[in-house]
Design an enzyme around this catalytic site. Sequence first.
Site, PDB file in Angstrom:
ATOM      1  N   LYS A 184       0.873  -1.142   0.071  1.00  0.00           N
ATOM      2  CA  LYS A 184      -0.059  -0.101  -0.014  1.00  0.00           C
ATOM      3  C   LYS A 184       0.905   1.303  -0.039  1.00  0.00           C
ATOM      4  O   LYS A 184       1.183   1.697   1.117  1.00  0.00           O
ATOM      5  CB  LYS A 184      -0.855   0.024   1.056  1.00  0.00           C
ATOM      6  CG  LYS A 184      -2.213   0.588   1.042  1.00  0.00           C
ATOM      7  CD  LYS A 184      -2.246   2.140   0.570  1.00  0.00           C
ATOM      8  CE  LYS A 184      -1.662   2.917   1.922  1.00  0.00           C
ATOM      9  NZ  LYS A 184      -1.612   4.472   1.426  1.00  0.00           N
ATOM     10  N   GLU A 258       8.277   2.493  11.772  1.00  0.00           N
ATOM     11  CA  GLU A 258       9.629   3.269  11.767  1.00  0.00           C
ATOM     12  C   GLU A 258       8.769   4.919  11.488  1.00  0.00           C
ATOM     13  O   GLU A 258       8.078   5.004  10.432  1.00  0.00           O
ATOM     14  CB  GLU A 258      10.373   3.012  10.510  1.00  0.00           C
ATOM     15  CG  GLU A 258      11.688   3.666  10.413  1.00  0.00           C
ATOM     16  CD  GLU A 258      11.750   5.168   9.958  1.00  0.00           C
ATOM     17  OE1 GLU A 258      11.540   6.219  10.799  1.00  0.00           O
ATOM     18  OE2 GLU A 258      11.885   5.218   8.659  1.00  0.00           O
ATOM     19  N   CYS A 292      13.152  11.631   7.780  1.00  0.00           N
ATOM     20  CA  CYS A 292      12.656  11.292   9.223  1.00  0.00           C
ATOM     21  C   CYS A 292      13.673  11.479  10.006  1.00  0.00           C
ATOM     22  O   CYS A 292      13.609  11.797  11.147  1.00  0.00           O
ATOM     23  CB  CYS A 292      11.904   9.947   9.297  1.00  0.00           C
ATOM     24  SG  CYS A 292      13.180   8.675   8.636  1.00  0.00           S
ATOM     25  N   GLU A 390       7.927  17.450  14.427  1.00  0.00           N
ATOM     26  CA  GLU A 390       8.762  17.333  13.203  1.00  0.00           C
ATOM     27  C   GLU A 390       8.014  18.327  12.199  1.00  0.00           C
ATOM     28  O   GLU A 390       6.866  17.992  12.005  1.00  0.00           O
ATOM     29  CB  GLU A 390       8.310  15.757  12.928  1.00  0.00           C
ATOM     30  CG  GLU A 390       9.243  15.393  11.562  1.00  0.00           C
ATOM     31  CD  GLU A 390       9.218  13.889  11.327  1.00  0.00           C
ATOM     32  OE1 GLU A 390      10.033  13.414  11.090  1.00  0.00           O
ATOM     33  OE2 GLU A 390       8.138  13.375  11.350  1.00  0.00           O
TER      34      GLU A 390
END
Length: 490
Positions: A184, A258, A292, A390
């Site tokens: 996906k 993650e 990230c 973030e």
Amino acid sequence: MLLPAGVNVLHPDKLFIGGQWVSAHSGRTIEIVSPDTEQVVAAVAEADEVDMDAAVAAAREAFDRGPWPTMPPAERIAAFRRMIAHLRGRQDELARAWTAQIGGLASFAGPMHGGAVMTLEGIAGFAENFRFVEQRPTIGAAVGLLVHEPVGVVAAIAPWNGPFGIMANKVAYALLTGCAVVMKPSPETPLEAYIIAEAAEAAGLPPGVVNLVTGHREASDHLVCNPGVDKVSFTGSTVAGKRIASVCGARIARCTLELGGKSAAIIRDDFPTEAAAKLLTGTITVMSGQVCAMLSRAIVPRKRHDELAEAIAAEMRTVVIGHSDDPATQLGPVAMKRQLERIEGYIEEGRRTADLITGGGRPSHINRGYFIEPTLFANVDNTSRIAQEEIFGPVLSLIPAEDEEDAIRIANESAFGLNGSVLTHDAEAAYRIGRRIRTGGFGQNGLRMDFGLPFGGFKQSGIGREGGPEGLSPYLEVKTMLLDAMPGTP
């Protein structure tokens, strides 16, 4: 259907389910918009909940009744290597797809995707050397065997920033351990997953072992909630990761997560100011800051704060901002309009709580596309939003510290724990500081990553590890067998 130039996906209007290219139940399509031009550059089929269930059913059939899970590991490895050969021949397409979809620099796209294919070879090597059956000493029987068996049907959900490498790694570990997989991809970057599906088809994998469904959030959530999914492997935001963890926890399904990061670089006194400015600027502009593990907090000695702020700002002002296909460009667009608006929201927040030294606006020489200047905030309070959340863009926060002990405290003062760095020429100091930073990765002198080694985070940066031989374990269950004699073919 529309595709970027040089990308030759055969069935963008279909989904890959049970070894067949099938029409989407919804009849709808997903349009991909170029962040360089704001024009539609591709379209693919949109999967809905019915398609998600069909893909899981196909994977379930392939795992429960097909040959793949019980096939000798050497045969699975050989089949996967046929996939690698197919993907190696399409590296240019993968690079073009990435640039077209999210504005990744063309100058970086080739090496990035070539390296990703090399990583797949490494994963195949890890599987070759892995002992799927091993004998252990036991007092409970004549023979004790430890057997590693595939976890089952895996939902592999990849983000938009590194869509090929991240998805391909998930598929690699799933296939080499004997799992069936439902891919996906992010709706912003589906083309790479189509190429992976075509590689599985070309390699002759049994029907249902690899499936592809491209959908939006609601359909994705339905996939995660499907009880036929034994494991979810997800890379993306911490918010989405919390939802996936709660769903998997409710039925004790396995998951590897993650997630996000807010990683810190500690600058020691032995590292020169100009070198630090070049390194930090060159890092925060990589993939437009959309990494990230990005070093988005720079923790500096208070006595050097102002000179470092001035040097970083001067370096940022030299960065060439432009379209992603221009070889001179050092900073391309961010991936999409909502991401640009998110970054601008954080910049406005930063104006209220810190000192904006440079950047903060859209470049004046570009009137179309999702571009933002490299941005530096100084005198940042580590408890502020721009230091704790973030941003996922080219925005760097400069945070003063009283001494090394204070710098370590500030680095650890975060809900995240994905990556970190120390800028120093003293390897002993780098090791000593790195052991005290609560992160899954740590590097001396910059953003250093090696996907041949385990990758993942502490705290809210995730659960589990991907990469290296350790990346096989999350896709395996361990079975202890106590027997009266050694079987002929363990």
